[in-house]
Design an enzyme around this catalytic site. Structure first.
Site, PDB file in Angstrom:
ATOM      1  N   CYS A 145       0.818  -1.212   0.000  1.00 19.61           N
ATOM      2  CA  CYS A 145       0.000   0.000   0.000  1.00 19.61           C
ATOM      3  C   CYS A 145       0.854   1.265   0.000  1.00 19.61           C
ATOM      4  O   CYS A 145       0.451   2.266  -0.585  1.00 19.61           O
ATOM      5  CB  CYS A 145      -1.012   0.001   1.137  1.00 19.61           C
ATOM      6  SG  CYS A 145      -0.327  -0.210   2.780  1.00 19.61           S
ATOM      7  N   ASP A 189      -7.174   5.925  -2.349  1.00 14.74           N
ATOM      8  CA  ASP A 189      -6.951   4.705  -1.573  1.00 14.74           C
ATOM      9  C   ASP A 189      -6.855   3.513  -2.529  1.00 14.74           C
ATOM     10  O   ASP A 189      -7.752   3.288  -3.351  1.00 14.74           O
ATOM     11  CB  ASP A 189      -8.113   4.516  -0.598  1.00 14.74           C
ATOM     12  CG  ASP A 189      -7.938   3.346   0.353  1.00 14.74           C
ATOM     13  OD1 ASP A 189      -7.063   2.489   0.128  1.00 14.74           O
ATOM     14  OD2 ASP A 189      -8.697   3.300   1.339  1.00 14.74           O
ATOM     15  N   HIS A 208      -2.761   0.791   7.033  1.00 15.96           N
ATOM     16  CA  HIS A 208      -2.865   0.954   5.589  1.00 15.96           C
ATOM     17  C   HIS A 208      -2.528   2.399   5.211  1.00 15.96           C
ATOM     18  O   HIS A 208      -2.956   3.328   5.880  1.00 15.96           O
ATOM     19  CB  HIS A 208      -4.299   0.593   5.177  1.00 15.96           C
ATOM     20  CG  HIS A 208      -4.594   0.712   3.731  1.00 15.96           C
ATOM     21  ND1 HIS A 208      -4.009  -0.089   2.779  1.00 15.96           N
ATOM     22  CD2 HIS A 208      -5.431   1.554   3.061  1.00 15.96           C
ATOM     23  CE1 HIS A 208      -4.481   0.243   1.590  1.00 15.96           C
ATOM     24  NE2 HIS A 208      -5.337   1.235   1.728  1.00 15.96           N
TER      25      HIS A 208
END
EC number: 3.4.19.12
Length: 183
Positions: free
Chosen positions: A18, A145, A130
């Site tokens: 991520c 995202d 995250h």
């Protein structure tokens, strides 16, 4: 997705990379950062750490700043990677509401926002964190995202501030990515 959204670069989640996706989404360039580049930054940070622990058999996979197999890089890698590109990171003070962030500052000052949010995966049994990028593109702020199927625009500053306040209330960190000041 609107035609405007289709012009916004967006990588989706793969393993725990991520931070890699976050950085590429932030820079709007799929080649801005690579796994090998972030691994090199992580290794450099480990070698430069005067407090580094001794080697253990687990050190092959679980490095101090990332997991070799899945990614999962830490904030030190983020800060170093951004520093290599002339950016700095300012931690947002949780005591101040999100409305204290000047979202309308010139692009020359605030490049974007990076969030580090708690997440639950595998039916809530595995807790992790995250990385998420938020960026203003053509005067519209987007949630980039990598867990989203596509970029999500915020309708206005109030909606974004509300989102950031919710992130803070749920244990997330808000980091402002600043462009290097010109002398």
């Amino acid at each position: 997705m609107t035609s405007q959204d289709s012009q916004v670069y967006h990588e989706t989640q793969r393993l725990q990379f991520c931070l890699l996706h976050c950085l590429n989404n932030l820079f709007q360039d799929g080649d801005a950062f690579t796994q090998a580049g972030l691994n090199a930054i992580s290794e450099k940070l480990t070698l430069e750490d005067p407090e580094r622990a001794g080697w253990t058999p687990l050190s092959i996979v679980f490095k101090p700043h990332h997991n070799v197999l899945t990614g999962n890089y830490d904030v030190n890698v983020l800060i170093a990677a951004l520093g290599e590109r002339g950016k700095s990171v300012v931690w947002h003070d949780h005591r101040n509401g999100a409305s204290s962030i000047d979202l309308n500052s010139p692009d020359a000052t605030l490049m974007g926002i990076v969030l580090n949010v708690p997440v639950k995966r595998i039916f809530g049994f595995w807790k992790s964190r995250h990385w998420v990028a938020l960026r203003r593109i053509d005067e519209i702020w987007y949630n980039l995202d990598s867990d989203l199927a596509s970029p999500e625009p915020f309708k206005d500053a109030d909606e974004l501030w509300g989102y950031l306040d919710s992130v803070i209330a749920h244990g997330g960190e808000v980091l402002l990515v600043m462009n290097e000041k010109k002398s």
